[in-house]
Design an enzyme around this catalytic site. Sequence first.
Site, PDB file in Angstrom:
ATOM      1  N   LYS A  79       0.833  -1.199   0.000  1.00  0.00           N
ATOM      2  CA  LYS A  79       0.000   0.000   0.000  1.00  0.00           C
ATOM      3  C   LYS A  79       0.871   1.254   0.000  1.00  0.00           C
ATOM      4  O   LYS A  79       1.911   1.317   0.666  1.00  0.00           O
ATOM      5  CB  LYS A  79      -0.893  -0.028   1.245  1.00  0.00           C
ATOM      6  N   SER A 157      -9.506   1.557   3.103  1.00  0.00           N
ATOM      7  CA  SER A 157      -8.759   2.401   2.179  1.00  0.00           C
ATOM      8  C   SER A 157      -7.752   1.642   1.311  1.00  0.00           C
ATOM      9  O   SER A 157      -7.201   2.201   0.345  1.00  0.00           O
ATOM     10  CB  SER A 157      -7.994   3.491   2.964  1.00  0.00           C
ATOM     11  N   SER A 181      -9.583  -0.856   7.105  1.00  0.00           N
ATOM     12  CA  SER A 181      -9.041  -0.687   5.758  1.00  0.00           C
ATOM     13  C   SER A 181      -8.398  -1.920   5.151  1.00  0.00           C
ATOM     14  O   SER A 181      -8.101  -1.929   3.956  1.00  0.00           O
ATOM     15  CB  SER A 181      -8.030   0.465   5.738  1.00  0.00           C
TER      16      SER A 181
END
Length: 452
Positions: A79, A157, A181
């Site tokens: 990420k 996210s 997330s």
Amino acid sequence: MKKLPSLLSLANDLSAGRTTSRQLVSEALERIADPAGEGSRVFIKLHKDQALAAAAASDQLRAAGIVPSPLAGIPISVKDLFDLAGEPTTAGSRLLQNAAPATGDAPAIARLKQAGAIVMGRTNMTEFAYSGLGINPHYGTPRNPWDRATGRIPGGSSSGAAVSVTDGMAAAAIGSDTGGSVRIPSALCGITGFKPTTRRNPATGAWPLSPTLDAAGPLARSVACCALLDAAMTGEPLELPPPLPVAGMRLAVPTSLVLDDMDTEVATAFERTLSLLSDAGARITEIPFGELADIPRINAGGGIYAEAYAVHRRLIEERGDEYDPRVRDRILRVKDYSAADFVDMLAARDALIRSADNVTAPFDAAILPTTATVAPAIADLEADDNLYIGANILMLRNTFCFNFLDRCALSLPMHRDGAPPTGLMVVGETMGDSRLISIGLGIEHCLDTAQS
């Protein structure tokens, strides 16, 4: 969606010479480059040359009998929140493109590299990790693998992280989980995600959202895959705990808050899952869990996210017009939250955690839907601020509860083949991560058996 290979099966193929690391990386790069695919929206930065070089080195080491772990030679994605040495950490934003490059890898990523995993690149995310929907106006939004023609959210996210796995651009992904997330995109995209206890695997070396809650966690095909990645990230032995048999397992279903407003697909999948577990011998008990309903009151106004405002306040003052407006506005909601209010909130949270621990102590785990709804359409949310806000609140509700209570939690697929992806959240105790993995392995086996 096709059946994804497990990390252990890939490790076995590498060991037996049925594939090479270079082949795995090359195949992932082909999928990323496919103009009909999601690669341009999944990756903010691709490490093509570095990944190929690392794969070649991994194959040479294997030929010499040097295999540091079962993860050696396997491609993963990271990420955009995490530090990677020599690059700015941009956190899904345009604002940080010219920031100073990181001087080193985030600790969890450094340990994965030491274990031999190969980083394919940095994956897209909600800007600054501040939404459970995964929409990003700067880099585009990766489309959920389910109903791609409509174009549904991947969840956030860690949006690009989930789609990198479902589309074979990486065998596994590393995300962060502050309010859900890791688990939300795992649930909406039909894979498995693990949120560890924060103090056990904090998101150190990552752009912060709420350091009190921020945890680093894996997204992958299975519980075993997540367990191996988690162990590597924390520097623990890469060994799987034994699965706990479902027969006799004591499972609590909270009836407070987290079962409200479920859509038909989630409610149907959850009821079917409860029946499967009960038929396999699990002792399932519905429990009032009033502490969950107290969380919105204690965290009124998003108090825990005053930490996010502390991180962003100067940047917003200087360059607020460059933010995703929905992210900026959410950060500014806590602008006037006082230090005294924050201290009071933390004290009330501590008391709530003690009370909640007593509620779940008689059980092996709590189980509930990871999200109350399946993935909505991207276009609908982009077009309507009120719809976006409501969907975000509901999407985060169930997962955030257990971040706030300092718990570890898994999300496992619970939908039938061909149905909209839905997730079963299995919640353990604080620092009960290893036992939760054992429980998750048992539940996963039960559900997989029923599916086959």
